[in-house]
Scaffold this active site. Structure first.
Site, PDB file in Angstrom:
ATOM      1  N   LYS A 188      -0.869  25.433  43.236  1.00  0.00           N
ATOM      2  CA  LYS A 188      -1.384  25.885  44.531  1.00  0.00           C
ATOM      3  C   LYS A 188      -0.431  26.867  45.207  1.00  0.00           C
ATOM      4  O   LYS A 188      -0.881  27.812  45.860  1.00  0.00           O
ATOM      5  CB  LYS A 188      -1.664  24.689  45.443  1.00  0.00           C
ATOM      6  CG  LYS A 188      -0.459  23.908  45.904  1.00  0.00           C
ATOM      7  CD  LYS A 188      -0.871  22.775  46.820  1.00  0.00           C
ATOM      8  CE  LYS A 188       0.324  21.967  47.275  1.00  0.00           C
ATOM      9  NZ  LYS A 188       1.299  22.753  48.054  1.00  0.00           N
ATOM     10  N   THR A 189       0.885  26.668  45.066  1.00  0.00           N
ATOM     11  CA  THR A 189       1.821  27.615  45.662  1.00  0.00           C
ATOM     12  C   THR A 189       1.695  28.971  44.980  1.00  0.00           C
ATOM     13  O   THR A 189       1.763  30.029  45.631  1.00  0.00           O
ATOM     14  CB  THR A 189       3.264  27.098  45.549  1.00  0.00           C
ATOM     15  OG1 THR A 189       3.346  25.801  46.159  1.00  0.00           O
ATOM     16  CG2 THR A 189       4.240  28.037  46.253  1.00  0.00           C
TER      17      THR A 189
ATOM     18  N   ASP B 267      -1.468  25.974  53.826  1.00  0.00           N
ATOM     19  CA  ASP B 267      -1.156  25.071  52.717  1.00  0.00           C
ATOM     20  C   ASP B 267      -1.352  23.627  53.180  1.00  0.00           C
ATOM     21  O   ASP B 267      -1.274  23.327  54.373  1.00  0.00           O
ATOM     22  CB  ASP B 267       0.296  25.309  52.298  1.00  0.00           C
ATOM     23  CG  ASP B 267       0.648  24.628  50.993  1.00  0.00           C
ATOM     24  OD1 ASP B 267      -0.275  24.165  50.287  1.00  0.00           O
ATOM     25  OD2 ASP B 267       1.844  24.575  50.667  1.00  0.00           O
ATOM     26  N   GLU B 268      -1.599  22.725  52.227  1.00  0.00           N
ATOM     27  CA  GLU B 268      -1.716  21.280  52.505  1.00  0.00           C
ATOM     28  C   GLU B 268      -2.694  21.013  53.648  1.00  0.00           C
ATOM     29  O   GLU B 268      -2.409  20.249  54.577  1.00  0.00           O
ATOM     30  CB  GLU B 268      -0.341  20.684  52.835  1.00  0.00           C
ATOM     31  CG  GLU B 268       0.735  20.929  51.790  1.00  0.00           C
ATOM     32  CD  GLU B 268       0.569  20.095  50.530  1.00  0.00           C
ATOM     33  OE1 GLU B 268      -0.484  19.426  50.385  1.00  0.00           O
ATOM     34  OE2 GLU B 268       1.477  20.106  49.683  1.00  0.00           O
TER      35      GLU B 268
ATOM     36  N   GLN C 286      -4.884  13.810  48.013  1.00  0.00           N
ATOM     37  CA  GLN C 286      -3.460  13.665  48.332  1.00  0.00           C
ATOM     38  C   GLN C 286      -3.218  13.566  49.841  1.00  0.00           C
ATOM     39  O   GLN C 286      -2.126  13.861  50.323  1.00  0.00           O
ATOM     40  CB  GLN C 286      -2.667  14.837  47.749  1.00  0.00           C
ATOM     41  CG  GLN C 286      -2.707  14.892  46.224  1.00  0.00           C
ATOM     42  CD  GLN C 286      -1.812  15.975  45.669  1.00  0.00           C
ATOM     43  OE1 GLN C 286      -0.581  15.883  45.708  1.00  0.00           O
ATOM     44  NE2 GLN C 286      -2.425  17.020  45.140  1.00  0.00           N
TER      45      GLN C 286
ATOM     46  N   ARG D  32       3.698  12.700  40.396  1.00  0.00           N
ATOM     47  CA  ARG D  32       5.011  13.342  40.493  1.00  0.00           C
ATOM     48  C   ARG D  32       5.678  13.385  39.121  1.00  0.00           C
ATOM     49  O   ARG D  32       6.620  14.143  38.913  1.00  0.00           O
ATOM     50  CB  ARG D  32       5.945  12.585  41.451  1.00  0.00           C
ATOM     51  CG  ARG D  32       5.513  12.425  42.898  1.00  0.00           C
ATOM     52  CD  ARG D  32       5.097  13.696  43.542  1.00  0.00           C
ATOM     53  NE  ARG D  32       3.660  13.884  43.426  1.00  0.00           N
ATOM     54  CZ  ARG D  32       3.034  15.024  43.657  1.00  0.00           C
ATOM     55  NH1 ARG D  32       3.711  16.094  43.976  1.00  0.00           N
ATOM     56  NH2 ARG D  32       1.725  15.112  43.538  1.00  0.00           N
TER      57      ARG D  32
END
Length: 750
Positions: free
Chosen positions: A36-37, A223-224, A254, A616
């Site tokens: 995503k980044t 973002d997020e 998430q 993770r």
């Protein structure tokens, strides 16, 4: 113009679709590890390098300084330092602070406002309680401040809160809320929540100001998005209303920060807010093996929450099966983790920095620490005392904040008598009372007090003269700092200040030569940070430094390169990745947490928390639970987490139990029967042995904790048929009437 191949060649088809989307509202649902980044940064590069958008017209917001730095670094590599410098990239709070530095004057406030961190906010709240003659033990300042913070996240004002108060706790909180805001205003200070709230209010009340920002920022990227609260959600809608070029990236699977005010409905309702929105799924995972992804997917797919299902896949191969390990108790669980880590390190395949141990609650770290210490394994606990929270650093920052804003009451009261200058607690309380009575900041009250001809109050004779001299000296110091701040660069200002105050000598007097020197080295490190601001104009160095320091978080200071095992809560782990991850405490009551068992939405969030933790891991994932666990001093048979039952058995490898005594093996075999017997025995024992109370032990306003209902505030308590009936208002659970002999209520004093 940039060659399109440079921007698009490294992207998979779904990422390319997102990056090259036409202007307008776009929602990118990005699974964990799906890049995503990369999509966000390449989208910016595409807009500027290929579409010809002016970098000044782009605003990109995220949640941590760490994420913002990573975004900037990638953009420098893509479009160069010059164009990157023209972008506006940062956290919600830092960008709002930037807006307010320019335009808060429209709200009748001064631009040089202080930003109060968590410790400062608690100090203000304690003063609020003193001003309102409220007992801290009956009205815990942390609980009241948490309620105020939740209200601010929902854009609820003190007057709104007061009108809708429905309980004694609400009524007390409403009064504290109003006084808290008064004190912040008098100190020319904002807390973290105010940075968002005041920006929304600025845009709402001053449309011409909003229009200026809308016209500049024609392209918004967030973002997020699943972690936005209402204030952040409204802020983005305000900015996007004119051009509607809003590009958000997130993952409803998430969303794990409801306790901070994050509202999953924001991402779920994006298509309702923007009916013409494009929705793009990123399902290819670049981080984990398929074995890890399949386990995480099995748990999240059982969610009851409305969600758009994604199927995570990877080219990383199947990988090792996820291992499930059961320890006899929490201590053996930790020992098994340490033993496996030692084995992995001995193999040479991993270094300590490759490994993370994650848990639901901070209390679980105790056993983990002991096990790692026993094997002499290097580790770091994320969430310990941060550099900027150390006393000597906060004292130094308090002086610097006074140089910028002498009306900052919290900073002034912090260093009024540090280093010790003979100003006692009674004098400080008298000063606060004078300030409150006159509705002025402490700095003004200090000016008035030192101008009077009589000795300082609450003292007499020579003592009063000495106190008066100390107050005059302190006031003179503040005025000197203000003068020096206007002409000295930040580093030089710090050097002058530390000498003028006698910082090093004071630390050595207070802590001894060795510890004092260590603390002085910390202060010197703060001086080193000042070099990062040396290229700014002198008038901008101090305010920029203080603003950025105030907005640093735990994750921002985590050094991923550190050669040590990372011990971290699941909430803190979001955004990180490690080759090896151990998830411990997978039991009912821990994960999922006891507070979530009767609330479908809360249970879904616990499920998402497991999903975040599992994803993770890059190469190896271990899931651990204990057969029995000690809680509140009592050892109980533990029930394995329902999340373990959601995973198909063929996806897991269960480690064999080894080295148990015959008694322990019998306990394992007869788990269900023993657990049932223990519950019956506790019930009978409480009935049999609970002494008949002669008086109530709980009182109205007291904070308590219940294993199932979580934290609450006692409304009333009375004796009923030989037992104490306690009425408690639980957060999110409503009002419950409980018998003290059965409920096992724990006092939760802050």
């Amino acid at each position: 113009m940039t060659d399109p191949a440079v921007i698009l060649s490294a992207l998979n088809p779904a990422q390319q679709q997102a990056v090259t989307a036409d202007p307008g509202p776009t929602l990118v649902l990005a699974g964990p590890g799906s890049g995503k980044t990369r999509v966000l940064t390449h989208r910016v590069a595409y807009l500027i390098g290929i579409q010809g958008v002016d970098p000044h017209a782009v605003l990109a917001v995220t949640f941590t300084n760490k994420a913002a730095r990573e975004m900037r670094d990638r953009l420098v590599a893509l479009i160069g330092a010059g164009q990157s410098a023209a972008l506006t990239v940062g956290t919600f709070h830092s960008i709002c602070a930037r807006f307010l530095r320019r335009d808060i004057v429209h709200l009748g406030r001064e631009r040089d406002f202080a930003i109060y961190d968590t410790d400062d906010q608690l100090r203000v709240m304690k003063r609020v309680l003193r001003d309102l003659n409220l007992d801290e033990k009956k009205h815990p300042p942390r609980s009241i401040h948490a309620a105020i913070s939740r209200a601010k996240n929902e854009l609820i004002t003190p007057s709104d809160y007061s009108r809708h108060a429905r309980s004694y706790f609400d009524e007390v909180t409403a009064r504290c809320f109003a006084r808290y805001q008064e004190l912040l205003h008098d100190s020319n200070a904002l807390d973290f929540d105010d940075l968002l709230v005041e920006t929304v209010r600025l845009f709402d009340q001053h449309p011409t100001v909003l229009e200026r920002y809308q016209e500049r920022y024609r392209f918004l990227l967030a973002d997020e998005y699943q972690d936005t609260n209402r204030a952040q959600y409204v802020l983005l809608k305000q900015l996007a209303a004119r051009h509607r070029n809003i590009f958000v990236v997130g993952d409803e699977d998430q969303s794990v920060y409801a306790f901070r005010g994050a509202d999953i409905r924001n991402i779920l309702s994006f298509e309702q807010d923007y009916p013409d929105a494009r929705v793009i799924l990123l399902e290819q995972n670049y981080r984990s093996t398929q074995a890890i992804l399949d386990v995480a997917q099995a748990v999240i797919n059982r969610s009851a929450q409305r969600r758009r299902e994604k199927r995570l896949w990877t080219h990383n191969g199947a990988g090792a099966k996820v291992q499930v390990i059961e320890g006899y108790d929490q201590d053996e669980e930790a020992q098994l983790v340490a033993a496996e880590i030692a084995r992995l390190l001995a193999s040479g395949a991993y270094q300590p920095g490759d490994i993370a141990i994650m848990y639901r609650t901070n209390a679980q770290s105790r056993a983990i620490e002991e096990a790692l210490l026993a094997r002499q394994l290097r580790y770091v606990i994320v969430g310990g005392t941060r550099f900027y929270e150390r006393k000597e650093i906060k004292d130094a920052l308090a002086y610097l904040r006074l140089a910028l804003n002498p009306f900052d009451d919290i900073s002034l009261s912090r260093v009024l008598n540090w280093p010790a200058r003979g100003i006692g607690q009674r004098t400080q309380e008298d000063l606060e009372q004078r300030a409150s009575a006159a509705s002025v900041p402490l700095y003004v009250a200090l000016q008035v007090l030192t101008a009077e001809t009589d000795p300082a109050p609450s003292t007499g004779g020579g003592a009063g003269s000495r106190v008066r001299h100390a107050l005059i000296g302190f006031l003179s110091l503040i005025d000197e700092m203000i003068s020096q701040r206007q002409r000295l660069a930040l580093g030089a200002l710090m050097e002058w200040l530390f000498v003028r105050v006698g910082f090093r000598e004071a630390l050595q007097r207070e802590y001894g030569e060795e510890e004092g020197e260590d603390r002085w080295n910390n202060v010197q490190e703060l001086r080193n940070v000042a070099e990062n601001y040396a290229t700014l104009p002198i008038e901008s160095q101090l305010p920029t430094f203080l603003e950025e320091v105030a907005l640093v978080s735990d994750i921002d200071t985590l050094q991923e390169e550190r050669d040590a095992i990372t011990c971290i809560t699941l909430h803190q782990a979001k955004g990180l990745e490690f080759p090896v991850v151990f998830l411990v405490g997978l039991e009912e009551g821990l994960l999922p947490h006891a507070r979530s068992t009767d609330d479908r939405d809360a249970l879904d969030e616990e499920r998402r928390l497991f999903y975040v933790g599992a994803t993770r891991a890059k190469e190896r994932l271990y899931l651990l639970h204990a057969f029995r666990r000690t809680t509140y001093g009592r050892a109980d048979i533990a029930t394995p987490s329902r999340f373990l039952h959601d995973i198909p058995p063929d996806l897991l490898q269960r480690m064999p139990k080894r080295g148990y005594t015959a008694q322990q093996s019998s306990l394992f075999t007869n788990r269900a029967a023993i657990a049932r017997e223990q519950r019956q025995e506790r019930t009978q024992s409480s009935r049999r042995s609970a002494p008949e109370p002669r008086d109530v032990t709980f009182f109205a306003g007291q904070k308590v904790r219940h294993a199932q209902f979580g934290e609450g505030i006692v409304v009333s308590s009375k004796l009923v048929e030989g037992d104490e009936e306690v009425t408690v208002a639980f957060v999110g659970k409503g009002v419950k009437r409980l018998l003290a002999s059965f409920a096992n209520l724990q006092r939760a004093d802050d």
